[in-house]
Scaffold this active site. Structure first.
Site, PDB file in Angstrom:
ATOM      1  N   GLU A  94       0.821  -1.199   0.000  1.00 18.36           N
ATOM      2  CA  GLU A  94       0.000   0.000   0.000  1.00 18.36           C
ATOM      3  C   GLU A  94       0.859   1.255   0.000  1.00 18.36           C
ATOM      4  O   GLU A  94       1.954   1.292   0.559  1.00 18.36           O
ATOM      5  CB  GLU A  94      -0.947   0.021   1.194  1.00 18.36           C
ATOM      6  CG  GLU A  94      -0.274   0.133   2.549  1.00 18.36           C
ATOM      7  CD  GLU A  94      -1.293   0.213   3.686  1.00 18.36           C
ATOM      8  OE1 GLU A  94      -1.143   1.095   4.543  1.00 18.36           O
ATOM      9  OE2 GLU A  94      -2.223  -0.620   3.715  1.00 18.36           O
ATOM     10  N   CYS A 115       6.587  -6.958   7.306  1.00 26.17           N
ATOM     11  CA  CYS A 115       7.686  -6.339   8.061  1.00 26.17           C
ATOM     12  C   CYS A 115       8.183  -7.309   9.115  1.00 26.17           C
ATOM     13  O   CYS A 115       7.403  -7.810   9.935  1.00 26.17           O
ATOM     14  CB  CYS A 115       7.232  -5.043   8.715  1.00 26.17           C
ATOM     15  SG  CYS A 115       8.549  -4.173   9.578  1.00 26.17           S
ATOM     16  N   CYS A 119       6.498  -5.094  15.217  1.00 25.94           N
ATOM     17  CA  CYS A 119       6.106  -4.236  16.346  1.00 25.94           C
ATOM     18  C   CYS A 119       4.684  -4.581  16.790  1.00 25.94           C
ATOM     19  O   CYS A 119       3.803  -4.814  15.950  1.00 25.94           O
ATOM     20  CB  CYS A 119       6.204  -2.767  15.962  1.00 25.94           C
ATOM     21  SG  CYS A 119       7.885  -2.241  15.528  1.00 25.94           S
ATOM     22  N   CYS A 122       1.592  -2.537  15.287  1.00 24.53           N
ATOM     23  CA  CYS A 122       1.542  -2.301  13.836  1.00 24.53           C
ATOM     24  C   CYS A 122       0.877  -3.451  13.094  1.00 24.53           C
ATOM     25  O   CYS A 122       1.269  -4.619  13.256  1.00 24.53           O
ATOM     26  CB  CYS A 122       2.952  -2.084  13.313  1.00 24.53           C
ATOM     27  SG  CYS A 122       3.043  -1.804  11.529  1.00 24.53           S
ATOM     28  N   GLY A 165       6.840  -2.092   6.029  1.00 25.24           N
ATOM     29  CA  GLY A 165       8.231  -2.519   6.062  1.00 25.24           C
ATOM     30  C   GLY A 165       9.145  -1.624   6.877  1.00 25.24           C
ATOM     31  O   GLY A 165       8.848  -0.466   7.147  1.00 25.24           O
ATOM     32  N   SER A 197      11.797   6.779   7.911  1.00 24.61           N
ATOM     33  CA  SER A 197      11.465   6.446   9.301  1.00 24.61           C
ATOM     34  C   SER A 197      11.873   5.012   9.608  1.00 24.61           C
ATOM     35  O   SER A 197      11.637   4.102   8.813  1.00 24.61           O
ATOM     36  CB  SER A 197       9.960   6.624   9.538  1.00 24.61           C
ATOM     37  OG  SER A 197       9.608   6.231  10.843  1.00 24.61           O
ATOM     38  N   LEU A 221      10.666   5.892  18.303  1.00 28.94           N
ATOM     39  CA  LEU A 221      11.220   5.592  19.633  1.00 28.94           C
ATOM     40  C   LEU A 221      10.173   4.949  20.534  1.00 28.94           C
ATOM     41  O   LEU A 221      10.360   3.859  21.052  1.00 28.94           O
ATOM     42  CB  LEU A 221      11.760   6.880  20.259  1.00 28.94           C
ATOM     43  CG  LEU A 221      12.424   6.737  21.620  1.00 28.94           C
ATOM     44  CD1 LEU A 221      13.677   5.876  21.523  1.00 28.94           C
ATOM     45  CD2 LEU A 221      12.756   8.105  22.206  1.00 28.94           C
ATOM     46  N   HIS A 222       9.091   5.684  20.803  1.00 28.56           N
ATOM     47  CA  HIS A 222       7.913   5.202  21.523  1.00 28.56           C
ATOM     48  C   HIS A 222       8.120   4.943  23.017  1.00 28.56           C
ATOM     49  O   HIS A 222       7.133   4.770  23.737  1.00 28.56           O
ATOM     50  CB  HIS A 222       7.327   3.958  20.868  1.00 28.56           C
ATOM     51  CG  HIS A 222       7.072   4.115  19.398  1.00 28.56           C
ATOM     52  ND1 HIS A 222       6.581   5.290  18.859  1.00 28.56           N
ATOM     53  CD2 HIS A 222       7.266   3.262  18.350  1.00 28.56           C
ATOM     54  CE1 HIS A 222       6.475   5.143  17.540  1.00 28.56           C
ATOM     55  NE2 HIS A 222       6.884   3.947  17.216  1.00 28.56           N
ATOM     56  N   ASN A 296      -4.136   4.654  16.517  1.00 32.70           N
ATOM     57  CA  ASN A 296      -5.376   4.090  15.983  1.00 32.70           C
ATOM     58  C   ASN A 296      -5.363   2.588  16.242  1.00 32.70           C
ATOM     59  O   ASN A 296      -4.494   1.875  15.716  1.00 32.70           O
ATOM     60  CB  ASN A 296      -5.486   4.363  14.482  1.00 32.70           C
ATOM     61  CG  ASN A 296      -5.689   5.828  14.182  1.00 32.70           C
ATOM     62  OD1 ASN A 296      -6.445   6.509  14.864  1.00 32.70           O
ATOM     63  ND2 ASN A 296      -5.000   6.333  13.167  1.00 32.70           N
ATOM     64  N   CYS A 340      -8.529  -1.151   4.622  1.00 29.46           N
ATOM     65  CA  CYS A 340      -7.439  -1.333   3.673  1.00 29.46           C
ATOM     66  C   CYS A 340      -6.389  -2.300   4.237  1.00 29.46           C
ATOM     67  O   CYS A 340      -5.954  -3.232   3.561  1.00 29.46           O
ATOM     68  CB  CYS A 340      -6.795   0.011   3.366  1.00 29.46           C
ATOM     69  SG  CYS A 340      -5.477  -0.057   2.146  1.00 29.46           S
TER      70      CYS A 340
END
Length: 369
Positions: A94, A115, A119, A122, A165, A197, A221-222, A296, A340
């Site tokens: 996408e 990916c 994570c 994600c 990815g 990123s 980072l998070h 989200n 999506c």
């Protein structure tokens, strides 16, 4: 039979293959201006395929696209468009077009199918598969989305590698794609209009900064707590916060400007006052721009929830009080994201299973559940 023999003897040439295009030019004794004209039309002005190839003597030999548009989703609440592309391996990726109210248009591109970073927050990391995209597949997202904007009388201003990815898990093709994006004889994009990123592949980040010092980098980072970061980003076990901090200091010295720090706001996970204090201390004395990101929810992580607006604003206030440049990201296309993402995952799962023996297909399904 003659047409088949001709296609074998004269295979199509990828427009992004500099060596092959130059060989074709020499073999056919083409005026170099014809190659420049084709690239200018197709890669800089984003003309239609027909307009770009008009008058080019070897049009039948040039391959313009490596991706096929599979489906397009339009947001009903803002200017976001998600485009699903089918790759040569019959898997979906996408790209996201963001038409921001200020008039600037941003494209979010993918670098992989799936990916491997996996994570916890994600949807792409839950896909269960990963394949690197080729240079042509990365660049074709830019070209086709550029054509969409051009058809609307708009221009593409920014390109961000924030799609599917981990870009630095596809380091070789990422570097080659960025080289084409900034090259004056290809896309001729300003390095400052591109951002890559990453969740934190430290050694590759430094190599990238050294080769492309004017291209922007962002670290997802998070959390400034090693324990918390490992809980949501498995790759954090390989690249510690200490190593990442040392790398960012070096990158600051190389680039001599702000580094983007992305911080996903997760309720009860990383959004407390103590979390803010840890982040402030970890960032000293680096030159950074902190971008707080509302979360989200995704179907595959029901235990994670986004922080409230009040909590996000309070967190931002704490950072700003310490002199940190801080913004809160406004997410576009929220009404089409879930549908999506779910479609990409289910379609790719089915495609992989169809090519597997039955026992492998069952194992793949269980791994994705």
């Amino acid at each position: 039979m003659a047409r088949w023999r001709s296609s074998i003897l004269n295979p199509k040439i990828d427009l992004y293959d500099v060596v092959a295009v130059e060989q074709l030019r020499r073999q056919r004794r083409l005026d170099p201006q014809l190659i420049r004209q084709l690239r200018n039309r197709f890669l800089k002005r984003f003309d239609s395929d027909e307009a770009a190839l008009e008058g080019f003597p070897e049009a039948s030999r040039i391959s313009l696209h490596s991706l096929e548009l599979f489906r397009r989703f339009e947001s009903g609440i803002d200017g976001a468009t998600k485009l699903l592309f089918r790759t040569s391996s019959d898997l979906l990726i996408e790209s996201v077009l963001l038409r921001i109210a200020t008039g600037r248009n941003t494209l979010c591109v993918s670098s992989q199918v799936g990916c491997a970073a996996a994570c916890g927050f994600c949807a792409t990391g839950k896909m269960g598969i990963a394949r690197n995209l080729s240079v042509a597949e990365i660049l074709d997202q830019v070209q086709q989305c550029g054509q969409v904007l051009a058809s609307e009388g708009r221009r593409l201003q920014n390109i961000v590698f924030m799609g599917m990815g981990e870009p630095f898990h596809n380091e070789c093709n990422l570097f080659a794609a960025v080289e084409r994006l900034v090259a004056t004889d290809h896309f001729n994009r300003s390095p400052a209009s591109i951002l890559v990123s990453t969740v934190g592949v430290a050694d590759a980040m430094l190599r990238f900064a050294e080769q492309f010092p004017k291209v922007n980098l962002a670290l997802s980072l998070h959390s400034a707590s090693q324990e918390k970061r490992e809980q949501i980003i498995p790759l954090a076990k390989k690249y510690s916060l200490q190593q990442l901090r040392e790398t960012l200091v070096e990158i600051n010295q190389v680039q001599q400007r702000e580094f983007m720090i992305e911080y996903l706001m997760l309720a009860g996970v990383n959004d407390s006052t103590n979390d803010a204090i840890e982040l402030i201390r970890w960032l000293e004395p680096m030159q950074v721009h902190v971008n707080l990101i509302p979360y989200n929810p995704i179907q595959d992580a029901p235990h994670l929830h986004g922080s409230s607006s009040e909590v996000i604003n309070r967190f931002a206030t704490l950072l700003k009080a310490e002199g940190l440049k801080t913004t809160i990201r406004y997410s576009l296309g929220s009404d089409i994201a879930a549908a999506c993402g779910q479609l990409v995952r289910s379609e790719n799962r089915q495609r992989v299973m169809n090519r597997m023996p039955q026992d492998q297909g069952l194992a793949f399904t269980k791994a994705c559940e």
